[in-house]
Write a protein that holds these residues in place. Structure first.
Motif, PDB file in Angstrom:
ATOM      1  N   VAL A  24      -6.649   3.861  -3.383  1.00 47.51           N
ATOM      2  CA  VAL A  24      -6.406   4.425  -4.816  1.00 47.51           C
ATOM      3  C   VAL A  24      -6.274   2.452  -5.412  1.00 47.51           C
ATOM      4  O   VAL A  24      -5.662   1.942  -4.470  1.00 47.51           O
ATOM      5  N   HIS A  26      -4.503   0.438  -7.583  1.00 48.34           N
ATOM      6  CA  HIS A  26      -3.026   0.536  -8.773  1.00 48.34           C
ATOM      7  C   HIS A  26      -3.336  -0.152  -9.717  1.00 48.34           C
ATOM      8  O   HIS A  26      -2.431  -0.353 -10.663  1.00 48.34           O
ATOM      9  N   TRP A  42      -2.663   9.922 -10.672  1.00 43.87           N
ATOM     10  CA  TRP A  42      -1.740   9.418  -9.827  1.00 43.87           C
ATOM     11  C   TRP A  42      -1.001  11.391  -9.347  1.00 43.87           C
ATOM     12  O   TRP A  42      -0.734  11.470  -8.580  1.00 43.87           O
ATOM     13  N   SER A  57       0.891   3.747   4.329  1.00 50.29           N
ATOM     14  CA  SER A  57       0.446   2.771   3.133  1.00 50.29           C
ATOM     15  C   SER A  57      -0.094   1.256   3.562  1.00 50.29           C
ATOM     16  O   SER A  57       0.426   0.755   4.511  1.00 50.29           O
ATOM     17  N   SER A  59      -1.377  -1.341   2.097  1.00 47.60           N
ATOM     18  CA  SER A  59      -1.332  -2.475   0.467  1.00 47.60           C
ATOM     19  C   SER A  59      -1.695  -3.820   0.568  1.00 47.60           C
ATOM     20  O   SER A  59      -1.374  -4.121   1.387  1.00 47.60           O
ATOM     21  N   GLY A 125       1.753  -2.367  -4.773  1.00 48.97           N
ATOM     22  CA  GLY A 125       1.386  -1.340  -4.598  1.00 48.97           C
ATOM     23  C   GLY A 125       0.988  -0.015  -3.915  1.00 48.97           C
ATOM     24  O   GLY A 125       0.529   1.144  -4.069  1.00 48.97           O
ATOM     25  N   THR A 126       2.025  -0.006  -3.034  1.00 42.69           N
ATOM     26  CA  THR A 126       2.882   1.313  -2.592  1.00 42.69           C
ATOM     27  C   THR A 126       3.304   1.968  -3.543  1.00 42.69           C
ATOM     28  O   THR A 126       3.395   3.421  -3.890  1.00 42.69           O
ATOM     29  N   VAL A 129       2.453   3.770  -7.481  1.00 40.54           N
ATOM     30  CA  VAL A 129       1.440   4.681  -7.154  1.00 40.54           C
ATOM     31  C   VAL A 129       2.240   6.446  -6.799  1.00 40.54           C
ATOM     32  O   VAL A 129       1.944   7.084  -7.702  1.00 40.54           O
ATOM     33  N   MET A 173      -2.805   5.753   3.210  1.00 35.25           N
ATOM     34  CA  MET A 173      -3.883   5.332   1.197  1.00 35.25           C
ATOM     35  C   MET A 173      -3.489   3.892   1.846  1.00 35.25           C
ATOM     36  O   MET A 173      -2.931   3.305   2.173  1.00 35.25           O
ATOM     37  N   SER A 175      -3.942   0.762  -0.833  1.00 34.09           N
ATOM     38  CA  SER A 175      -4.268   0.342  -2.289  1.00 34.09           C
ATOM     39  C   SER A 175      -4.738  -0.795  -2.185  1.00 34.09           C
ATOM     40  O   SER A 175      -4.187  -1.715  -2.077  1.00 34.09           O
ATOM     41  N   THR A 268     -10.508   5.544  -7.583  1.00 36.88           N
ATOM     42  CA  THR A 268      -9.781   6.666  -6.234  1.00 36.88           C
ATOM     43  C   THR A 268     -10.908   6.685  -5.817  1.00 36.88           C
ATOM     44  O   THR A 268     -11.306   7.792  -6.173  1.00 36.88           O
TER      45      THR A 268
END
Ligand code: ZN
Length: 282
Positions: A24, A26, A42, A57, A59, A125-126, A129, A173, A175, A268
């Motif tokens: 993602v 961010h 999102w 995550s 990030s 960053g986590t 989103v 994920m 980010s 994304t």
């Protein structure tokens, strides 16, 4: 805990269908509270993905000189930005942590020693989103730090060792932002993207589609647009983790595209079977 038990944490977690992986973009922390094209997209991601048991995550905002995994049962919400409106500092993302998955993560990585961390929590960053994506904050979340002292190739190889988590119900994920040059920010909502930002966004998209991971790892050789798009690798490396986790010929889609503030790519990248593709195929 005996060493034998320690080696079995991952095996004790029930096996699930393989989850997709997600990168993602961010961007601006204000996306956490703004209703805009990115935050609305999102919100849709929740309905495009199978429901995970936990989220790992990676990030751009947790950089360290080692590789650490956060193991607390109740990760704190970190407001790691300065000079923003009070409203943004009041946001909490009260999800549970995922100590079992964190310890499984520590166990499966051989490339480096993964340290247990209880200090960090969730950086913006986590949570900026996830606050939109999973607003109920019911899915356990944990973070893995990015070792700043290592190379891009090292991160790509480390990512491969995280693959078993995908079959344990973990949504991995990354980010960050593929294009991220804060020194060139145009601080207005409808800023025209710089030519080099558009160019590298499209170039990286093409390389991702072609599964040309080697060129993406060696991004410093991709020319002047890449140099301007990635002045430092911190926001780019989360993409590298996601690419490292891609199996051969796994499908790729781009649920969100766009360049914000002139120099921040919001692309994304979704790899693997989304609910949409499962419906189309079955
Ligand atoms: Zn950021």
């Amino acid at each position: 805990m005996t060493p034998k038990e320690f080696n079995n944490i991952i095996d004790k977690l029930p096996t699930t269908p393989r989850l997709p992986i997600l990168f993602v973009g961010h961007g601006n922390p204000m996306n956490a509270i703004e209703d805009n094209i990115y935050s609305r997209a999102w919100k849709q991601l929740e309905f495009q993905l199978p429901k995970p048991k936990a989220i790992l995550s990676i990030s751009a905002h947790w950089l360290s000189s080692d590789t650490s995994v956060h193991i607390s049962k109740k990760p704190r919400t970190i407001h790691d930005f300065w000079g923003f409106p009070d409203e943004l500092y009041k946001i909490e993302y009260p999800c549970p942590g995922a100590p079992d998955f964190a310890m499984a993560t520590q166990e499966i990585v051989n490339k480096t020693t993964v340290l247990k961390d209880v200090e960090w929590g969730l950086d913006h960053g986590t949570w900026s989103v996830l606050h939109h994506m999973y607003p109920n904050a019911e899915i356990p979340v944990y973070q893995l730090s990015i070792n700043l002292t290592k190379t891009t190739l090292w991160h790509y190889e480390l990512a491969k060792e995280l693959a078993p988590l995908r079959e344990k119900g973990v949504l991995i994920m990354g980010s960050g932002n593929i294009v991220h040059n804060l020194s060139r920010l145009a601080w207005e909502p409808n800023a025209t993207p710089y030519d080099w930002a558009e160019e590298f966004d499209q170039q990286s998209k093409k390389l991702i589609i072609e599964e040309n991971h080697r060129s993406l790892i060696e991004y410093e050789k991709l020319g002047p647009a890449a140099k301007l798009a990635i002045p430092t690798p911190d926001h780019y490396w989360p993409l590298i983790y996601v690419l490292g986790l891609q199996k051969k010929n796994e499908s790729v889609s781009f649920p969100i595209e766009g360049i914000a503030l002139g120099s921040v790519g919001m692309r994304t990248v979704l790899i693997g079977e989304s609910l949409d593709s499962a419906r189309r195929n079955g």
